[in-house]
Design a protein around this motif. Sequence first.
Motif, PDB file in Angstrom:
ATOM      1  N   PRO A   7      38.450  32.539  35.252  1.00  8.53           N
ATOM      2  CA  PRO A   7      37.736  33.580  34.309  1.00  8.53           C
ATOM      3  C   PRO A   7      38.091  35.104  34.762  1.00  8.53           C
ATOM      4  CG  PRO A   7      36.171  31.949  35.268  1.00  8.53           C
ATOM      5  CD  PRO A   7      37.593  31.905  35.884  1.00  8.53           C
ATOM      6  N   TRP A   8      37.926  36.025  33.830  1.00 10.48           N
ATOM      7  CA  TRP A   8      38.167  37.227  33.916  1.00 10.48           C
ATOM      8  C   TRP A   8      37.539  37.899  35.222  1.00 10.48           C
ATOM      9  CZ3 TRP A   8      42.028  39.846  31.705  1.00 10.48           C
ATOM     10  CH2 TRP A   8      42.291  39.208  30.425  1.00 10.48           C
ATOM     11  N   ASN A   9      36.351  37.606  35.706  1.00  7.57           N
ATOM     12  CA  ASN A   9      35.592  38.087  36.737  1.00  7.57           C
ATOM     13  C   ASN A   9      35.875  37.424  38.185  1.00  7.57           C
ATOM     14  OD1 ASN A   9      34.458  35.649  36.342  1.00  7.57           O
ATOM     15  ND2 ASN A   9      32.455  36.281  36.647  1.00  7.57           N
ATOM     16  N   ASN A  10      36.925  36.544  37.895  1.00  4.34           N
ATOM     17  CA  ASN A  10      37.361  35.949  39.214  1.00  4.34           C
ATOM     18  C   ASN A  10      38.920  36.090  39.415  1.00  4.34           C
ATOM     19  OD1 ASN A  10      34.827  34.853  40.031  1.00  4.34           O
ATOM     20  ND2 ASN A  10      35.370  32.746  38.774  1.00  4.34           N
ATOM     21  N   LEU A  11      39.491  37.070  38.824  1.00  5.75           N
ATOM     22  CA  LEU A  11      40.810  37.430  39.048  1.00  5.75           C
ATOM     23  C   LEU A  11      40.866  37.874  40.557  1.00  5.75           C
ATOM     24  CD1 LEU A  11      41.721  39.101  35.701  1.00  5.75           C
ATOM     25  CD2 LEU A  11      42.432  36.983  36.422  1.00  5.75           C
ATOM     26  N   PRO A  12      42.232  37.820  41.010  1.00  9.59           N
ATOM     27  CA  PRO A  12      42.409  38.016  42.374  1.00  9.59           C
ATOM     28  C   PRO A  12      42.253  39.627  42.581  1.00  9.59           C
ATOM     29  CG  PRO A  12      44.188  36.631  41.715  1.00  9.59           C
ATOM     30  CD  PRO A  12      43.324  36.863  40.585  1.00  9.59           C
ATOM     31  N   ASP A  14      43.945  41.672  44.761  1.00  5.07           N
ATOM     32  CA  ASP A  14      45.135  42.535  44.859  1.00  5.07           C
ATOM     33  C   ASP A  14      45.759  42.741  43.345  1.00  5.07           C
ATOM     34  OD1 ASP A  14      45.603  39.757  44.425  1.00  5.07           O
ATOM     35  OD2 ASP A  14      47.244  39.631  45.891  1.00  5.07           O
ATOM     36  N   LEU A  15      45.397  41.759  42.524  1.00  8.56           N
ATOM     37  CA  LEU A  15      45.898  42.167  41.158  1.00  8.56           C
ATOM     38  C   LEU A  15      45.268  43.085  40.446  1.00  8.56           C
ATOM     39  CD1 LEU A  15      47.566  41.199  38.698  1.00  8.56           C
ATOM     40  CD2 LEU A  15      45.976  39.390  38.066  1.00  8.56           C
ATOM     41  N   LEU A  16      43.951  43.132  40.544  1.00  8.96           N
ATOM     42  CA  LEU A  16      43.049  44.153  40.015  1.00  8.96           C
ATOM     43  C   LEU A  16      43.117  45.494  40.585  1.00  8.96           C
ATOM     44  CD1 LEU A  16      39.386  42.362  39.990  1.00  8.96           C
ATOM     45  CD2 LEU A  16      40.904  42.715  38.050  1.00  8.96           C
ATOM     46  N   GLU A  17      43.593  45.486  42.107  1.00  8.16           N
ATOM     47  CA  GLU A  17      44.060  46.825  42.368  1.00  8.16           C
ATOM     48  C   GLU A  17      45.154  47.121  42.083  1.00  8.16           C
ATOM     49  OE1 GLU A  17      43.790  46.084  46.643  1.00  8.16           O
ATOM     50  OE2 GLU A  17      41.537  46.241  46.634  1.00  8.16           O
ATOM     51  N   ALA A  18      46.075  46.283  41.740  1.00  4.38           N
ATOM     52  CA  ALA A  18      47.542  46.707  41.306  1.00  4.38           C
ATOM     53  C   ALA A  18      47.421  47.341  39.898  1.00  4.38           C
ATOM     54  CB  ALA A  18      48.415  45.401  41.211  1.00  4.38           C
ATOM     55  N   VAL A  19      46.747  46.728  39.136  1.00  2.81           N
ATOM     56  CA  VAL A  19      46.425  47.227  37.610  1.00  2.81           C
ATOM     57  C   VAL A  19      45.622  48.571  37.709  1.00  2.81           C
ATOM     58  CG1 VAL A  19      45.201  46.856  35.525  1.00  2.81           C
ATOM     59  CG2 VAL A  19      46.295  44.692  36.616  1.00  2.81           C
ATOM     60  N   GLY A  20      44.540  48.798  38.714  1.00  2.00           N
ATOM     61  CA  GLY A  20      43.911  50.090  38.902  1.00  2.00           C
ATOM     62  C   GLY A  20      45.023  51.310  39.002  1.00  2.00           C
ATOM     63  N   LYS A  21      45.705  50.884  39.921  1.00  2.00           N
ATOM     64  CA  LYS A  21      46.758  52.044  40.465  1.00  2.00           C
ATOM     65  C   LYS A  21      47.723  52.594  39.112  1.00  2.00           C
ATOM     66  CE  LYS A  21      47.262  50.554  45.125  1.00  2.00           C
ATOM     67  NZ  LYS A  21      47.973  49.960  46.177  1.00  2.00           N
ATOM     68  N   SER A  30      37.156  54.233  33.620  1.00  2.00           N
ATOM     69  CA  SER A  30      35.848  53.991  33.057  1.00  2.00           C
ATOM     70  C   SER A  30      35.957  52.739  32.174  1.00  2.00           C
ATOM     71  CB  SER A  30      35.304  55.229  32.150  1.00  2.00           C
ATOM     72  OG  SER A  30      35.120  56.665  33.074  1.00  2.00           O
ATOM     73  N   ARG A  31      36.712  52.347  31.535  1.00  2.13           N
ATOM     74  CA  ARG A  31      36.598  51.178  30.781  1.00  2.13           C
ATOM     75  C   ARG A  31      37.038  49.965  31.512  1.00  2.13           C
ATOM     76  NH1 ARG A  31      36.428  51.327  25.182  1.00  2.13           N
ATOM     77  NH2 ARG A  31      37.835  49.632  25.043  1.00  2.13           N
ATOM     78  N   PHE A  32      37.815  50.124  32.486  1.00  2.90           N
ATOM     79  CA  PHE A  32      38.372  48.941  33.494  1.00  2.90           C
ATOM     80  C   PHE A  32      37.090  48.815  34.452  1.00  2.90           C
ATOM     81  CE2 PHE A  32      39.929  47.494  37.184  1.00  2.90           C
ATOM     82  CZ  PHE A  32      40.909  46.609  36.891  1.00  2.90           C
ATOM     83  N   ARG A  33      36.349  49.555  34.845  1.00  6.10           N
ATOM     84  CA  ARG A  33      35.324  49.562  35.757  1.00  6.10           C
ATOM     85  C   ARG A  33      34.154  48.868  35.169  1.00  6.10           C
ATOM     86  NH1 ARG A  33      33.103  53.321  38.538  1.00  6.10           N
ATOM     87  NH2 ARG A  33      32.955  51.994  40.557  1.00  6.10           N
ATOM     88  N   ALA A  34      33.950  48.963  33.775  1.00  3.99           N
ATOM     89  CA  ALA A  34      32.860  48.646  33.027  1.00  3.99           C
ATOM     90  C   ALA A  34      32.944  47.201  32.610  1.00  3.99           C
ATOM     91  CB  ALA A  34      32.467  49.371  31.618  1.00  3.99           C
ATOM     92  N   ILE A  35      33.832  46.490  33.136  1.00  3.65           N
ATOM     93  CA  ILE A  35      34.002  45.174  32.532  1.00  3.65           C
ATOM     94  C   ILE A  35      33.322  44.209  33.457  1.00  3.65           C
ATOM     95  CG2 ILE A  35      35.646  43.078  32.729  1.00  3.65           C
ATOM     96  CD1 ILE A  35      36.438  45.208  30.560  1.00  3.65           C
ATOM     97  N   CYS A  36      33.095  44.309  34.680  1.00  3.00           N
ATOM     98  CA  CYS A  36      32.153  43.692  35.561  1.00  3.00           C
ATOM     99  C   CYS A  36      32.361  43.966  36.731  1.00  3.00           C
ATOM    100  CB  CYS A  36      32.675  42.207  35.654  1.00  3.00           C
ATOM    101  SG  CYS A  36      34.275  41.835  36.116  1.00  3.00           S
ATOM    102  N   ARG A  40      34.770  46.659  38.924  1.00  6.04           N
ATOM    103  CA  ARG A  40      34.056  47.745  39.396  1.00  6.04           C
ATOM    104  C   ARG A  40      34.298  48.040  40.700  1.00  6.04           C
ATOM    105  NH1 ARG A  40      30.152  47.562  36.599  1.00  6.04           N
ATOM    106  NH2 ARG A  40      28.641  46.764  38.270  1.00  6.04           N
ATOM    107  N   SER A  41      34.183  47.022  41.428  1.00  4.84           N
ATOM    108  CA  SER A  41      34.405  47.248  42.973  1.00  4.84           C
ATOM    109  C   SER A  41      36.042  47.616  43.436  1.00  4.84           C
ATOM    110  CB  SER A  41      33.560  46.062  43.653  1.00  4.84           C
ATOM    111  OG  SER A  41      34.259  44.707  43.279  1.00  4.84           O
ATOM    112  N   SER A  42      36.818  46.863  42.657  1.00  5.73           N
ATOM    113  CA  SER A  42      38.265  46.960  43.036  1.00  5.73           C
ATOM    114  C   SER A  42      38.618  48.485  42.731  1.00  5.73           C
ATOM    115  CB  SER A  42      39.031  46.053  42.276  1.00  5.73           C
ATOM    116  OG  SER A  42      38.919  46.260  40.880  1.00  5.73           O
ATOM    117  N   VAL A  43      38.400  49.194  41.939  1.00  4.21           N
ATOM    118  CA  VAL A  43      38.769  50.547  41.575  1.00  4.21           C
ATOM    119  C   VAL A  43      37.846  51.484  41.746  1.00  4.21           C
ATOM    120  CG1 VAL A  43      39.996  51.869  39.428  1.00  4.21           C
ATOM    121  CG2 VAL A  43      40.589  49.338  39.960  1.00  4.21           C
TER     122      VAL A  43
END
Length: 308
Positions: A7-12, A14-21, A30-36, A40-43
């Motif tokens: 599920p999208w809300n269970n992605l690792p 470190d992967l979310l942080e790499a995308v956020g950078k 803003s759109r990234f942090r609005a997903i779940c 939001r907590s990763s970026v």
Amino acid sequence: MADRVVPWNNLPTDLLEAVGKRLKTKTDVSRFRAICRSWRSSVPPFDQKQPRFPIRIMMKFPFPVNCFFLTITEDTVYHLVPPPNINSDDSASTPSTRGWVVRLREGESGEPSMLHPLSSSFHIKRLPKSVFPKLLNLLEFRVFELAKTYTMYHSDRSVSSYRVAISLSPDWPAIMVVAAGKLYHCKLGPDIEMCTMFDTSEVFEDVICFEGKFYAVCHNGTAVVVDPSLEMTLIASPISPDHGSSVHFIKNLVESLGEILLVERHRRYLFPVKFRVYKLNAVERKWVEMEGLDGRILCVGNNNCCFF
């Protein structure tokens, strides 16, 4: 064995942080942090390090000897694409299905205002209700940030014809201005700064910021690059000789798809005659004329340049 679906809300994390950078704009963050909640907590929220606009600078011409103030505003150009309507015919293309190009300016109080995408002086008060929604939910629309544009105003609030480029890099926050054929620079900060003129005989027409450096073009196509040490280096040779006829050549620099383009407008009196577009070959230090734009649309104005 079937592939396991995560599920999208269970992605690792470190992967979310790499995308956020790799998210460079406030819209994308803003759109990234609005997903779940996990996304939001990763970026962290978008860090607005640069000074708030509008900002003021001071300039001094060598002739006549006087000082004056200029105000610089920042606008953001967006492409808003509405969600697909399952009840509509996908083959039909209308303004409401293709989306809109809008230009927003945030005032000192934080309240945004909408301007015409191709004009710095035309504020949009009303929108046609038949094609533009009354409420814009940016979580439903696909939002693409196309460009940042900067406009200069004189103290009487008239739009200035001076060209301006801004570096928002924390390593070199700076402003470059082309005014009356001269190139000026100053620091970008919360205080009013005095612009300093480069001591050169070149007659400049435009300037942009690209990859942390400033590129300026002269009336004959000669281009220079200015680094943080304010060292000026030739980056392109002239492309057109001086003409004594009634044809006037106006040159504008545009950044498009990671390239620096030079748009040359040929005008006879007040009417455009034709356009030529060149691509910068930095290795050979020359402009290469393009035969086409590869599907791009360049919007070039007297007060700013941006690409769609």
